[in-house]
Each structure stands twice: as structure tokens, then as C-alpha cells.
Design a protein around this motif. Sequence first.
Motif, mmCIF file in Angstrom:
data_model
loop_
_atom_site.group_PDB
_atom_site.id
_atom_site.type_symbol
_atom_site.label_atom_id
_atom_site.label_comp_id
_atom_site.label_asym_id
_atom_site.label_seq_id
_atom_site.Cartn_x
_atom_site.Cartn_y
_atom_site.Cartn_z
ATOM 1 N N GLY A 64 6.340 5.154 8.040
ATOM 2 C CA GLY A 64 5.661 6.392 7.661
ATOM 3 C C GLY A 64 6.615 7.558 7.477
ATOM 4 O O GLY A 64 6.207 8.727 7.514
ATOM 5 N N VAL A 65 7.890 7.268 7.253
ATOM 6 C CA VAL A 65 8.910 8.321 7.088
ATOM 7 C C VAL A 65 9.786 7.964 5.895
ATOM 8 O O VAL A 65 10.211 6.814 5.749
ATOM 9 N N ALA A 66 10.051 8.930 5.044
ATOM 10 C CA ALA A 66 10.970 8.735 3.920
ATOM 11 C C ALA A 66 11.585 10.083 3.586
ATOM 12 O O ALA A 66 11.161 11.124 4.103
ATOM 13 N N GLY A 67 12.593 10.040 2.739
ATOM 14 C CA GLY A 67 13.235 11.310 2.388
ATOM 15 C C GLY A 67 14.116 11.168 1.177
ATOM 16 O O GLY A 67 14.178 10.111 0.530
ATOM 17 N N ALA A 68 14.790 12.260 0.867
ATOM 18 C CA ALA A 68 15.747 12.262 -0.240
ATOM 19 C C ALA A 68 16.890 13.185 0.157
ATOM 20 O O ALA A 68 16.687 14.202 0.831
ATOM 21 N N ALA A 69 18.090 12.792 -0.254
ATOM 22 C CA ALA A 69 19.272 13.590 0.091
ATOM 23 C C ALA A 69 20.243 13.569 -1.076
ATOM 24 O O ALA A 69 20.205 12.666 -1.912
ATOM 25 N N ASP A 70 21.111 14.573 -1.124
ATOM 26 C CA ASP A 70 22.152 14.588 -2.149
ATOM 27 C C ASP A 70 23.232 13.574 -1.796
ATOM 28 O O ASP A 70 23.573 13.399 -0.615
ATOM 29 N N GLN A 71 23.766 12.944 -2.828
ATOM 30 C CA GLN A 71 24.939 12.091 -2.615
ATOM 31 C C GLN A 71 26.138 13.022 -2.407
ATOM 32 O O GLN A 71 26.355 13.936 -3.204
ATOM 33 N N PRO A 72 26.928 12.826 -1.344
ATOM 34 C CA PRO A 72 28.054 13.738 -1.107
ATOM 35 C C PRO A 72 29.175 13.539 -2.123
ATOM 36 O O PRO A 72 29.270 12.484 -2.749
ATOM 37 N N ALA A 73 30.027 14.540 -2.245
ATOM 38 C CA ALA A 73 31.220 14.405 -3.085
ATOM 39 C C ALA A 73 32.125 13.334 -2.474
ATOM 40 O O ALA A 73 32.182 13.188 -1.246
ATOM 41 N N GLU A 74 32.810 12.584 -3.329
ATOM 42 C CA GLU A 74 33.711 11.535 -2.821
ATOM 43 C C GLU A 74 34.884 12.151 -2.072
ATOM 44 O O GLU A 74 35.503 13.085 -2.554
ATOM 45 N N GLU A 75 35.184 11.598 -0.889
ATOM 46 C CA GLU A 75 36.325 12.078 -0.094
ATOM 47 C C GLU A 75 37.463 11.072 -0.273
ATOM 48 O O GLU A 75 37.601 10.131 0.506
ATOM 49 N N ARG A 76 38.263 11.289 -1.303
ATOM 50 C CA ARG A 76 39.253 10.290 -1.697
ATOM 51 C C ARG A 76 40.511 10.310 -0.838
ATOM 52 O O ARG A 76 41.337 9.398 -0.921
ATOM 53 N N PHE A 77 40.658 11.312 0.013
ATOM 54 C CA PHE A 77 41.878 11.386 0.841
ATOM 55 C C PHE A 77 42.026 10.148 1.723
ATOM 56 O O PHE A 77 43.150 9.777 2.089
ATOM 57 N N VAL A 78 40.927 9.489 2.083
ATOM 58 C CA VAL A 78 41.020 8.326 2.983
ATOM 59 C C VAL A 78 41.799 7.167 2.346
ATOM 60 O O VAL A 78 42.263 6.277 3.039
#
Length: 219
Positions: A64-78
Motif C-alpha cells: 500500500g506504499v509507492a512513490g517516485a524520485a529523481d534519478q541522481p546525477a552520476e557520481e563518476r569519481f568512484v
Amino acid sequence: MRVTVALEGFHAVKHALRFAPDLVRQVTVTDLAAALALADELAPDLHDLLAGRAVEGRVDHPTGVAGAADQPAEERFVLRARSTPLVLLDDPKHPGNAGAAIRVAAAAGASGVAFTGGLDPWHPAVVRGSAGLHYALPVLRCDASELTGPVWALDAEGDALGEVPDDVVLAVGSERSGLSAEVRRVATRTVSLPMRPGVSSLNLATALSAALYAWRLRT
Ligand SMILES: C[S@@+](CC[C@H](N)C(=O)[O-])C[C@H]1O[C@@H](n2cnc3c(N)ncnc32)[C@H](O)[C@@H]1O
């Protein structure tokens, strides 16, 4: 361009709210009182956040729970520098395996999960498999040639694992075909997990899990 990620179920919403609350755009619950009761049971730290963000509406998920979120910017330093292992999924095909790999990488404290090949790391089925733990660490696409530092390729025919360094890249191969020629080329070691005779290989997320926890549990 903003890319929206579907969060299917309580656990995906929970992890996104816990690790990246600013990226969560929408939380929908079938019944607010029931959702808060679930939070009190499974994630009391999120009670107030959920109470403030959730809106009642139709949800097609058993929790009974759902949502939506932004995809984060890629952190390429790793790809270049890190203090905990980076995971490389070398052309995974099965979204569930990729999601399980992200989940164990997040749990063990890896610095990120990079993908080669055609599977979208943010495919809804991958996010489902990780229970939303994409929001706990960098998840990105890369080319094997971008990797720096020690690159340990996991392969059933490799050398004994030994002590896993903090800055290692742990590469696991594809379900059917194993490691690509590109990853074998950049690998500084090829390492194996011992198996009983007659067993040909482990599932990729299981092999990754064993190697990550060998690092995490070392004395
Ligand atoms: C299902 S296996 C791939 C099997 C494939 N037929 C092959 O030739 O490698 C998926 C990946 O899990 C990892 N893996 C599986 N068993 C392993 C083992 N015993 N030791 C190290 N890595 C293993 C490897 O990275 C492998 O490419």
C-alpha cells in the motif's frame, strides 16, 4: 533532464527517503494510518518524514506504499578514487541479479556499483531488486577502460581470493558468458571462491556477496 524513478513498495520508498530524501518527489499510500503503522514497525526513524510527505491515493502494491524520485546525477569519481570497494557488474542481463548486487553492495558499504553493457542500471526491475538501495550509493554506467586502481575479476578459475584491498574494483561477469574480454584485459588479478567439486558456478550476486563480505569481515 530530470529522470523519474518509480519506487514500488514500502521498502523502496523507505530507502529513498532515508538515503536521499531531497530526491523523493512523491509518496502515495492507500491508507495513511496503515502506512504509519508499518513505518513504526519497520522504520520508526521515518515516521515523521512519511507523515509529512505521504498523500492518500491508489497504490498497486501489496504494502500500500509507492512513490517516485529523481534519478541522481552520476557520481563518476568512484571510478578513479575510493576508500571502499567499487563493484563492477560486467554486462549483467537479469535485472533481479543486478538489483540483488546493488543491495548487497549497499549493505556491505561499497563505494558504488558500475555497469558495463546494455542493461539500464535504473530499469524499474533493477530498482525493485535493490529495494530502492540505488539511493544509498552511486550507481552508474561505465566502460571498463575508465577503471583505475586494483581490478579483481571474479572467476571460478581464478587464484585464491586472499585479503581484499579497500580500493579494489570487484568485477563479476554476466550470467551465461562470464567476464568480458575488456574486463579480463584491465583486471590486475583474477580471483575465485572455492566450490565443492561438481558445482560449476555461483550466481553473480552470491559470488559478489561472498567477496564483499570477505572484505567487510576481515580482521
Ligand atoms: C553465473 S556466473 C557465470 C558463469 C559462466 N558460465 C562463466 O563462464 O563464467 C556469473 C559470475 O559470477 C562470478 N562467479 C561465479 N562463481 C564464482 C566463483 N566460484 N568464484 C569467483 N567468481 C564466481 C563470476 O564473476 C562469473 O562471471
